[in-house]
Scaffold this motif. Structure first.
Motif, PDB file in Angstrom:
ATOM      1  N   GLU A  38      56.235 -10.928 -12.460  1.00  6.60           N
ATOM      2  CA  GLU A  38      55.916 -12.139 -12.839  1.00  6.60           C
ATOM      3  C   GLU A  38      57.417 -12.724 -11.950  1.00  6.60           C
ATOM      4  O   GLU A  38      57.793 -13.254 -11.208  1.00  6.60           O
ATOM      5  N   ILE A  53      54.831  -6.242 -17.085  1.00  6.65           N
ATOM      6  CA  ILE A  53      54.730  -7.230 -15.785  1.00  6.65           C
ATOM      7  C   ILE A  53      54.984  -8.614 -16.107  1.00  6.65           C
ATOM      8  O   ILE A  53      55.307  -9.354 -14.597  1.00  6.65           O
ATOM      9  N   HIS A  89      49.110  -4.634 -11.799  1.00  8.80           N
ATOM     10  CA  HIS A  89      48.925  -5.425 -12.939  1.00  8.80           C
ATOM     11  C   HIS A  89      47.609  -5.290 -13.827  1.00  8.80           C
ATOM     12  O   HIS A  89      47.177  -5.087 -14.957  1.00  8.80           O
ATOM     13  N   GLU A 125      50.051  -7.032  -8.381  1.00  9.39           N
ATOM     14  CA  GLU A 125      49.137  -7.626  -9.146  1.00  9.39           C
ATOM     15  C   GLU A 125      47.979  -7.155  -9.381  1.00  9.39           C
ATOM     16  O   GLU A 125      47.795  -6.706 -10.451  1.00  9.39           O
ATOM     17  N   GLU A 138      44.350 -10.567 -12.737  1.00  7.05           N
ATOM     18  CA  GLU A 138      45.590 -10.279 -11.872  1.00  7.05           C
ATOM     19  C   GLU A 138      44.369  -9.406 -10.848  1.00  7.05           C
ATOM     20  O   GLU A 138      45.051 -10.258  -9.624  1.00  7.05           O
TER      21      GLU A 138
HETATM   22 FE   FE2 Z   1      49.976 -11.325 -12.381  1.00  8.81          FE
END
Ligand code: FE2
Ligand code: FE2
Length: 301
Positions: free
Chosen positions: A156, A152, A75, A72, A42
């Motif tokens: 996404e 997450i 994450h 990201e 990530e």
């Molecule tokens: Fe991600």
């Protein structure tokens, strides 16, 4: 302590475990390796797209891609904190493992993002691939990981929409834009299929991850699901070509055949010898050094 056999039986029956339980060392080590790999991926995943924030073609695109990059990084944070609950390593150690090359991340980010179409491709097709892999892991046996992934995956799905919007605009734009998009697909096809990891018979750790209920679908299974339900239909929808003469659906076997991927190259890239491995780790090292004062002021370093 819960014995290995008891735990394997429980997770095979679909049970999930919490960090408050006295878990076997082998289980913790397997979960640590898997979650740390994911967290690293990530954070390294922010780098190829970060380069396009300033160069994105409009304010709206700049805002969208910077929000994605920020997601990201978030994450990675969730996943490093999740890995910490195993009690084997703290976040600082994991961040250092990454820059020292002691812990890996997904090989796909060791290829350069040469054009704006590459940034669009990553958001749509690599995040799309990540959704297939992570979606299957929301039932993983380590409960904090499964919970983190539900949040997450939700984000996404927005990344994929953001990527698809740019892909659509390029694929339906001028001849030059269409070509830009097709070139990106030609460059990324093979690394994308390799995103799911080695063929099932090539991997050392897969059996162990299955036994511990940490992983629920194999690399080949996920690759097939992705080709069938996302990659091929989406490229067809936008009139883009798959750069593989051998790609075809075998009705009897109910699976996609594709050209043999270059696994020697995959292993080389994964060992650190890809086109931009050094650049990625240098970027990470510099980010960590430059932001050290912020992390110390916040009391997290
Ligand atoms: Fe991600
Ligand atoms: Fe994403």
């Amino acid at each position: 302590m819960t014995s290995n056999e008891t735990l394997k039986e429980r997770v095979q029956n679909g049970e999930q475990v919490e960090p408050s339980e006295d878990l076997p060392e082998e289980y913790k080590r397997a979960a640590q390796r898997m979650i740390q790999f994911h967290a690293n991926s990530e954070i390294v995943g922010t780098l190829p797209e970060k380069q396009w924030i300033k160069k994105a073609p409009s304010l709206q695109r700049k805002r969208a891609i910077s929000a994605k990059v920020q997601d990201e990084a978030g994450h990675a944070q969730v996943l490093y904190r999740t890995a910490e609950t195993l009690g084997l390593k703290d976040r600082e150690e994991m961040l250092n493992d990454l820059i020292n090359g002691d812990s890996k991340y997904v090989t796909v980010f060791n290829y350069p993002t040469k054009t704006w179409a590459d940034a669009a491709y990553i958001a749509m097709f690599i995040d799309g691939a990540a959704m297939f892999r992570q979606g299957s892991l929301t039932a993983s046996s380590y409960a904090p990981y499964a919970r983190g992934l539900r949040k997450i995956c939700y984000e996404e799905s927005f990344h994929v929409k953001h990527g698809e919007d740019i892909v659509r605009s390029l694929a339906t734009g001028s001849k030059k834009e269409q070509q830009l998009m097709q070139d990106a697909i030609d460059r990324w096809y093979e690394p994308t299929l390799q995103f799911f990891g080695p063929r099932d018979h090539m991997s050392d750790h897969t059996d162990e991850l299955f036994e511990w209920g940490l992983k629920l679908k194999s690399n080949d299974e996920l690759r097939q699901e992705y080709l069938e339900n996302f990659y091929v239909p989406k490229l067809e929808k936008y009139g883009l070509e798959v750069p593989d003469d051998k790609l075809s659906y075998d009705e009897d076997a109910e699976r996609w055949n594709y050209k043999e991927l270059d696994w020697d190259r995959f292993l080389e890239v994964s060992r650190g010898n890809g086109p931009v491995n050094d650049e990625r780790l240098t970027d990470r090292r510099e980010a960590l050094e430059n932001n050290d004062w912020v992390r110390r002021a916040a009391g997290v370093a």
